[in-house]
Scaffold this motif. Structure first.
Motif, mmCIF file in Angstrom:
data_model
loop_
_atom_site.group_PDB
_atom_site.id
_atom_site.type_symbol
_atom_site.label_atom_id
_atom_site.label_comp_id
_atom_site.label_asym_id
_atom_site.label_seq_id
_atom_site.Cartn_x
_atom_site.Cartn_y
_atom_site.Cartn_z
ATOM 1 N N LEU A 147 0.855 -1.204 0.093
ATOM 2 C CA LEU A 147 -0.205 0.177 0.056
ATOM 3 C C LEU A 147 0.726 1.198 0.014
ATOM 4 O O LEU A 147 1.719 1.327 0.853
ATOM 5 C CB LEU A 147 -1.050 0.026 1.147
ATOM 6 N N ASN A 148 0.763 1.867 -1.084
ATOM 7 C CA ASN A 148 1.485 3.348 -1.099
ATOM 8 C C ASN A 148 3.082 2.999 -0.842
ATOM 9 O O ASN A 148 3.673 4.027 -0.249
ATOM 10 C CB ASN A 148 0.989 4.305 -0.007
ATOM 11 N N GLY A 149 3.761 1.928 -1.358
ATOM 12 C CA GLY A 149 5.133 1.797 -1.333
ATOM 13 C C GLY A 149 5.372 1.297 0.265
ATOM 14 O O GLY A 149 6.768 1.289 0.424
ATOM 15 N N GLU A 150 4.468 0.742 0.799
ATOM 16 C CA GLU A 150 4.828 -0.009 2.038
ATOM 17 C C GLU A 150 4.257 -1.259 2.056
ATOM 18 O O GLU A 150 2.990 -1.612 1.582
ATOM 19 C CB GLU A 150 4.429 0.694 3.307
ATOM 20 N N GLU A 151 5.117 -2.298 2.726
ATOM 21 C CA GLU A 151 4.553 -3.667 2.899
ATOM 22 C C GLU A 151 3.522 -3.588 4.029
ATOM 23 O O GLU A 151 3.809 -3.379 4.977
ATOM 24 C CB GLU A 151 5.563 -4.577 2.807
ATOM 25 N N LEU A 152 2.174 -3.857 3.517
ATOM 26 C CA LEU A 152 1.292 -3.857 4.366
ATOM 27 C C LEU A 152 0.955 -5.344 5.365
ATOM 28 O O LEU A 152 0.527 -5.618 6.385
ATOM 29 C CB LEU A 152 -0.330 -3.487 4.067
ATOM 30 N N GLY A 153 1.391 -6.269 4.520
ATOM 31 C CA GLY A 153 1.330 -7.642 5.159
ATOM 32 C C GLY A 153 1.868 -8.528 3.863
ATOM 33 O O GLY A 153 2.068 -8.210 2.658
ATOM 34 N N GLY A 154 2.251 -9.759 4.207
ATOM 35 C CA GLY A 154 2.784 -10.671 3.436
ATOM 36 C C GLY A 154 2.695 -12.147 4.108
ATOM 37 O O GLY A 154 2.359 -12.374 5.208
ATOM 38 N N GLY A 155 2.617 -13.070 3.147
ATOM 39 C CA GLY A 155 2.427 -14.449 3.493
ATOM 40 C C GLY A 155 2.867 -15.462 2.348
ATOM 41 O O GLY A 155 3.571 -14.850 1.272
ATOM 42 N N SER A 156 2.493 -16.591 2.518
ATOM 43 C CA SER A 156 2.824 -17.729 1.437
ATOM 44 C C SER A 156 2.203 -18.875 1.761
ATOM 45 O O SER A 156 1.351 -19.334 2.622
ATOM 46 C CB SER A 156 4.541 -17.876 1.788
ATOM 47 N N ILE A 157 2.129 -19.801 0.773
ATOM 48 C CA ILE A 157 1.681 -21.035 0.890
ATOM 49 C C ILE A 157 2.890 -21.972 1.619
ATOM 50 O O ILE A 157 3.977 -21.624 1.026
ATOM 51 C CB ILE A 157 1.235 -21.814 -0.621
ATOM 52 N N ARG A 158 2.832 -22.612 2.458
ATOM 53 C CA ARG A 158 3.683 -23.380 3.231
ATOM 54 C C ARG A 158 4.245 -24.810 2.547
ATOM 55 O O ARG A 158 3.131 -25.217 1.761
ATOM 56 C CB ARG A 158 3.618 -23.824 4.737
ATOM 57 N N ILE A 159 5.181 -25.278 2.932
ATOM 58 C CA ILE A 159 5.597 -26.528 2.571
ATOM 59 C C ILE A 159 4.773 -27.521 3.570
ATOM 60 O O ILE A 159 5.068 -27.494 4.766
ATOM 61 C CB ILE A 159 7.159 -26.803 2.643
ATOM 62 N N HIS A 160 4.205 -28.627 2.905
ATOM 63 C CA HIS A 160 3.525 -29.581 3.871
ATOM 64 C C HIS A 160 3.971 -30.822 3.658
ATOM 65 O O HIS A 160 3.578 -31.926 4.333
ATOM 66 C CB HIS A 160 2.048 -29.350 3.559
ATOM 67 N N ASP A 161 5.102 -30.988 2.964
ATOM 68 C CA ASP A 161 5.597 -32.199 2.424
ATOM 69 C C ASP A 161 6.991 -32.459 3.158
ATOM 70 O O ASP A 161 7.934 -31.534 2.919
ATOM 71 C CB ASP A 161 6.094 -32.460 0.993
ATOM 72 N N SER A 162 7.130 -33.475 4.205
ATOM 73 C CA SER A 162 8.314 -33.235 4.878
ATOM 74 C C SER A 162 9.593 -33.654 4.099
ATOM 75 O O SER A 162 10.911 -32.995 4.472
ATOM 76 C CB SER A 162 8.092 -34.487 5.888
ATOM 77 N N ALA A 163 9.554 -34.155 2.837
ATOM 78 C CA ALA A 163 10.773 -34.498 2.461
ATOM 79 C C ALA A 163 11.164 -33.180 1.360
ATOM 80 O O ALA A 163 12.291 -32.853 1.289
ATOM 81 C CB ALA A 163 10.554 -35.606 1.081
ATOM 82 N N ILE A 164 10.270 -32.444 0.993
ATOM 83 C CA ILE A 164 10.418 -31.129 0.377
ATOM 84 C C ILE A 164 11.025 -30.298 1.395
ATOM 85 O O ILE A 164 12.187 -29.480 0.899
ATOM 86 C CB ILE A 164 9.318 -30.624 -0.409
ATOM 87 N N GLN A 165 10.478 -30.203 2.405
ATOM 88 C CA GLN A 165 10.948 -29.410 3.544
ATOM 89 C C GLN A 165 12.403 -29.616 3.898
ATOM 90 O O GLN A 165 13.278 -28.694 3.948
ATOM 91 C CB GLN A 165 10.091 -29.179 4.833
ATOM 92 N N GLU A 166 12.731 -30.839 4.051
ATOM 93 C CA GLU A 166 14.190 -31.126 4.423
ATOM 94 C C GLU A 166 15.032 -30.706 3.357
ATOM 95 O O GLU A 166 16.253 -30.343 3.378
ATOM 96 C CB GLU A 166 14.347 -32.679 4.666
ATOM 97 N N ARG A 167 14.364 -31.081 2.061
ATOM 98 C CA ARG A 167 15.269 -30.659 0.938
ATOM 99 C C ARG A 167 15.559 -28.893 0.700
ATOM 100 O O ARG A 167 16.898 -28.621 0.377
ATOM 101 C CB ARG A 167 14.632 -31.102 -0.361
ATOM 102 N N MET A 168 14.628 -28.152 1.138
ATOM 103 C CA MET A 168 14.900 -27.011 1.031
ATOM 104 C C MET A 168 15.817 -26.361 2.149
ATOM 105 O O MET A 168 16.612 -25.562 1.885
ATOM 106 C CB MET A 168 13.333 -26.083 1.288
ATOM 107 N N LEU A 169 15.626 -27.007 3.459
ATOM 108 C CA LEU A 169 16.640 -26.642 4.369
ATOM 109 C C LEU A 169 18.005 -27.016 3.929
ATOM 110 O O LEU A 169 19.035 -26.294 4.239
ATOM 111 C CB LEU A 169 16.232 -27.265 5.627
ATOM 112 N N LYS A 170 18.351 -28.334 3.247
ATOM 113 C CA LYS A 170 19.305 -28.542 2.873
ATOM 114 C C LYS A 170 19.969 -27.592 1.797
ATOM 115 O O LYS A 170 21.106 -27.147 1.877
ATOM 116 C CB LYS A 170 19.631 -29.998 2.241
ATOM 117 N N ALA A 171 19.197 -27.249 1.035
ATOM 118 C CA ALA A 171 19.831 -26.099 -0.043
ATOM 119 C C ALA A 171 20.013 -25.059 0.702
ATOM 120 O O ALA A 171 20.944 -24.002 0.041
ATOM 121 C CB ALA A 171 18.563 -25.817 -1.230
ATOM 122 N N LEU A 172 19.622 -24.666 2.011
ATOM 123 C CA LEU A 172 20.021 -23.404 2.618
ATOM 124 C C LEU A 172 21.254 -23.541 3.611
ATOM 125 O O LEU A 172 21.480 -22.790 4.283
ATOM 126 C CB LEU A 172 18.623 -22.898 3.311
#
Length: 595
Positions: free
Chosen positions: A484-509
Motif C-alpha cells: 500500500l502506497n510503497g509500504e508492505e502492509l502484509g505478507g505471506g505464503s503457501i507453506r511446505i506440507h511435505d516433509s521430504a521437500i521441507q528437508e530438501r529446502m533446508l539442505k539447499a539453505l
C-alpha cells in the motif's frame, strides 16, 4: 487534596451533550483543558476522550462552586454537576458548541502540577519528552482519535475473521530460538540454567502446527519481537494480525484478505477499496519500479535503454553490458529546467545505493544538454528519447551497472524525485497492489550462501522444484505481499506440507540434516503425520493503523513505544536488576572497568 467521588456518578461523557439535552441535569468528569474569566463568570473547558464541554460558574449559579472553580488549574481532574443550557456564544466548530453546563457542584478529584508538555492537538515537542511523559502525551485528543481507530480496526478484523470460521488461538511467548530471520530476544531460564527461551519474531511455526492439529483456520493478534537495528518506523516489539488456513491455494488466501482489507477501510475510514486488487510479479515490480513494494500513486517507470545505447563509445556503458548488467533510465517530466547543483545532488544520492554515478540528458527548447554530450550522437539520442517516451522539457536520468545496483538506485531515485517535485497529487489515495512470485533464495555475499527471502517454510513454485540444487536463483516462491502506497502492509505464503521437500529446502539453505532437526525438529516431525496443504498471511497492525490514522510515525499508534535505540524513556527499560536475580539465573555479568 483530591476529593473522593462521594457517591457521585458520571452520567455522560464530555463530548456527548447536545441541544436535545437542554434542561437535563448531568454529571461530567474529566480534565481541565483551560480556565478563563469573563465578566463575573468563570469558564472551564472540561475534557475527556470523547471531547470538550464548556462549564460555566457564577455566583448566581452556585456561590460555593464559583469560589472553588477559581482554584482550579489546567489538568486538574474534576467532577461537575449542573444543568445543560443553550450556549450564550455558540461555537459551531465544537460538537458540543451549542450548549454549556451551569455548574451547581464541583469536586476536585485530584490536583495537577504544571505539565511538562501541553495537552493539545498537533503538539510540537521533543520526542524524548513526549515518550518520558507518555501518559500526558496520550491525553491529547489527536492521540485518543488514533487509539479509537486502532480499537475499531481490531474489532472489525476480529468480526470478519470470526464470520469466516477462524478461531482465535494464542501461541507461546516463551519459545525456542531458531536460525534464519532477525536476531532473537533471549530470556534466560532459572530452572534450566545456561539455556534460553526466545521471544517470538512471529508465531510462524506454531501456526503451522495448529494446521497440523486440524484447527483449519487460525488467527491471532499477536505480539512479536525482533532484536534488530532499528530504522524509522520500526519497533523492537510490534503487533501482527496473524492467520493460517488449511486446504487452500494462494488465490484463496489473497481473496479472503482482500475482503478483510475492504471491510476494514470501509468501516473504519469510509474508503471503498476496489476489488480485486491488482497484481504484479516480483520481477515486474523490480523492472518497473526498482522495488518489491512499489508506490503506484505516480508513474515514472524505470525503462531499460540498454539496446538504445549499446553502440555508444562510453566505457561505463560498455563495461556494464559486458559484465551482464544493464543501462536503465527514468524520465522526469519538466526536468529540463533543473540546474546543475540539484542534478549533482541527485548524483550523490544514487551513490548511497552503490551506483557509481548518474548520467543525465536534458531536452531543452534550445537543444540537448547532457553529461554524456561528447559520447552522444543524434541517432543514439533519438533512440533513447523514443525508448523512454521523453519530450522537450523533460530530463532523463541514467544508471549503468549490474541489475541489482541499477534497479535499487533508480528505485530510490524515483521516490526521491516524487518527494522533491511533489509528484503524488492525492495524498489521501490508497493504492494497493499484490506482489507475487518472489525469489525463494537470495544470495548473501556477506555469508557466501543462499538464504530464504521470506522464511524456509515457504513452498517453492511446483515448476521450479527441479532447479533447487542446480540453479537456486531461478526458484520462485508461492509468496505474496500486499503493498500500500510503497509500504508492505502484509505478507505471506503457501507453506511446505511435505516433509521430504521441507528437508530438501533446508539442505539447499545450508542446513545439515542434524542441524535441521536440532533447529526445527518438532516441525519436521509433525510434517510426517498427515500435514494438510496450508498457507497464511500476517499484516503489520501498527503500519495498518498508521495509514488509517494518517500519521507517518509508528510511535503515534503504539501506546508505550520505545525510542530509536529500543529504550523506554517512561520506565527507563532496559535497566539493571538485583544481583540476586542474576545469581538465580546462573549468569555472570561482565562488568568492564570504567576508564
Amino acid at each position: 487534596m483530591g476529593e473522593a467521588l462521594g457517591g457521585l456518578k458520571r452520567t455522560m461523557m464530555c463530548g456527548e451533550p447536545r441541544e436535545a439535552n437542554i434542561g437535563s441535569k448531568i454529571t461530567l468528569m474529566g480534565w481541565v483543558q483551560r480556565n478563563r474569566k469573563l465578566g463575573g463568570l468563570e469558564f472551564i473547558d472540561l475534557r475527556d476522550r470523547t471531547g470538550i464541554m464548556q462549564i460555566v460558574f457564577g455566583e448566581e449559579i452556585n456561590v460555593e462552586s464559583f469560589e472553588k472553580a477559581k482554584s482550579v488549574r489546567p489538568e486538574y481532574c474534576i467532577a461537575v454537576t449542573g444543568e445543560v443550557v443553550k450556549r450564550q456564544s455558540p461555537n459551531e466548530n465544537m460538537p458540543t458548541g451549542m450548549v454549556e453546563l451551569l455548574c451547581e457542584e464541583i469536586k476536585i478529584l485530584s490536583e495537577s502540577d504544571t505539565p511538562p508538555i501541553y495537552i493539545k492537538e498537533d503538539l510540537d515537542a521533543a520526542e524524548n519528552i513526549r515518550l518520558k511523559y507518555r501518559y500526558l502525551d496520550l491525553r491529547r485528543p489527536d492521540m485518543h482519535k488514533i487509539f479509537a481507530i486502532r480499537s475499531k480496526t481490531t474489532k472489525v478484523i476480529r468480526d470478519y475473521l470470526e464470520e469466516n470460521n477462524f478461531l482465535d488461538v494464542e501461541t507461546p511467548v516463551l519459545g525456542k530460538s531458531t536460525p534464519e530471520g532477525a536476531r532473537d530476544y533471549l530470556v534466560p531460564s532459572r530452572n534450566y540454567q545456561g539455556k534460553f527461551y526466545a521471544l517470538p519474531q512471529s508465531p510462524q511455526l506454531y501456526k503451522q502446527l495448529l494446521m497440523m492439529s486440524g484447527f483449519d483456520r487460525y488467527y491471532q493478534i499477536a505480539k512479536c519481537f525482533r532484536d534488530e537495528d532499528l530504522r524509522a518506523n520500526r519497533q523492537p516489539e510490534f503487533t501482527q494480525v496473524d492467520m493460517e488456513l488449511s486446504f487452500v491455494e494462494q488465490d484463496d488466501v489473497m481473496a479472503l484478505n482482500e475482503g478483510l482489507i475492504a471491510r476494514v477501510f470501509k468501516e473504519v475510514v469510509g474508503v471503498d477499496v476496489q476489488l480485486p486488487i491488482k497484481r504484479m510479479t516480483f520481477n515486474e515490480a523490480m523492472e518497473k519500479y526498482g522495488s518489491d513494494k512499489p508506490d503506484l500513486r505516480f508513474g515514472m517507470e524505470i525503462t531499460n535503454i540498454t539496446e538504445a545505447v549499446k553502440d555508444m563509445d562510453f566505457v561505463v556503458f560498455k563495461s556494464a553490458i559486458e559484465n551482464g548488467g544493464s543501462i536503465r533510465a527514468l524520465c522526469l517530466k519538466g526536468g529540463a529546467s533543473l540546474g546543475r547543483k540539484p542534478i549533482d545532488k541527485l548524483g550523490e544520492f544514487v551513490k548511497t545505493y552503490r551506483a557509481k554515478g548518474l548520467a543525465w540528458i536534458q531536452l531543452k527548447e534550445e537543444g540537448v544538454k547532457s553529461s554524456l554530450a561528447k559520447f552522444l550522437t543524434d541517432e543514439v539520442t533519438e533512440n533513447i528519447v523514443k525508448t523512454i517516451g521523453a519530450e522537450t522539457g523533460d530530463a532523463i536520468f541514467i544508471v549503468a551497472d549490474k541489475d541489482s545496483v541499477v534497479l535499487q538506485s533508480l528505485g530510490a531515485l524515483r521516490l526521491e524525485l516524487a518527494k522533491q517535485f511533489d509528484l503524488i497529487k492525492d495524498k489521501n489515495e490508497f493504492n494497493f497492489t499484490w506482489v507475487t512470485e518472489f525469489p525463494f533464495f537470495e544470495y548473501s555475499e556477506e555469508e557466501e550462501r543462499f538464504k530464504a527471502c521470506h522464511h524456509p517454510f515457504t513452498s517453492p513454485m511446483d515448476e521450479d522444484l527441479e532447479f533447487v540444487e542446480s540453479d537456486p536463483a531461478r526458484v520462485r516462491a508461492k509468496a505474496y505481499d500486499l503493498v500500500l502506497n510503497g509500504e508492505e502492509l502484509g505478507g505471506g505464503s503457501i507453506r511446505i506440507h511435505d516433509s521430504a521437500i521441507q528437508e530438501r529446502m533446508l539442505k539447499a539453505l545450508g542446513f545439515t540434516e542434524e542441524r535441521a532437526w536440532e533447529s526445527f525438529g518438532f516441525l519436521l516431525q509433525a510434517l510426517k503425520f498427515g500435514a494438510p496443504p496450508h498457507g497464511g498471511l500476517a499484516f503489520g497492525l501498527d503500519r495498518m493503523i498508521m495509514f488509517l490514522a494518517g500519521t507517518e510515525n509508528i510511535k503515534d499508534v503504539i501506546a508505550f513505544p520505545k525510542n530509536q535505540n529500543a529504550f523506554c524513556y517512561l520506565s527507563e527499560a532496559p535497566n539493571v536488576v538485583d544481583e540476586k536475580q542474576i545469581e538465580e539465573l546462573g549468569l555472570v555479568i561482565d562488568k568492564k572497568e570504567e576508564e
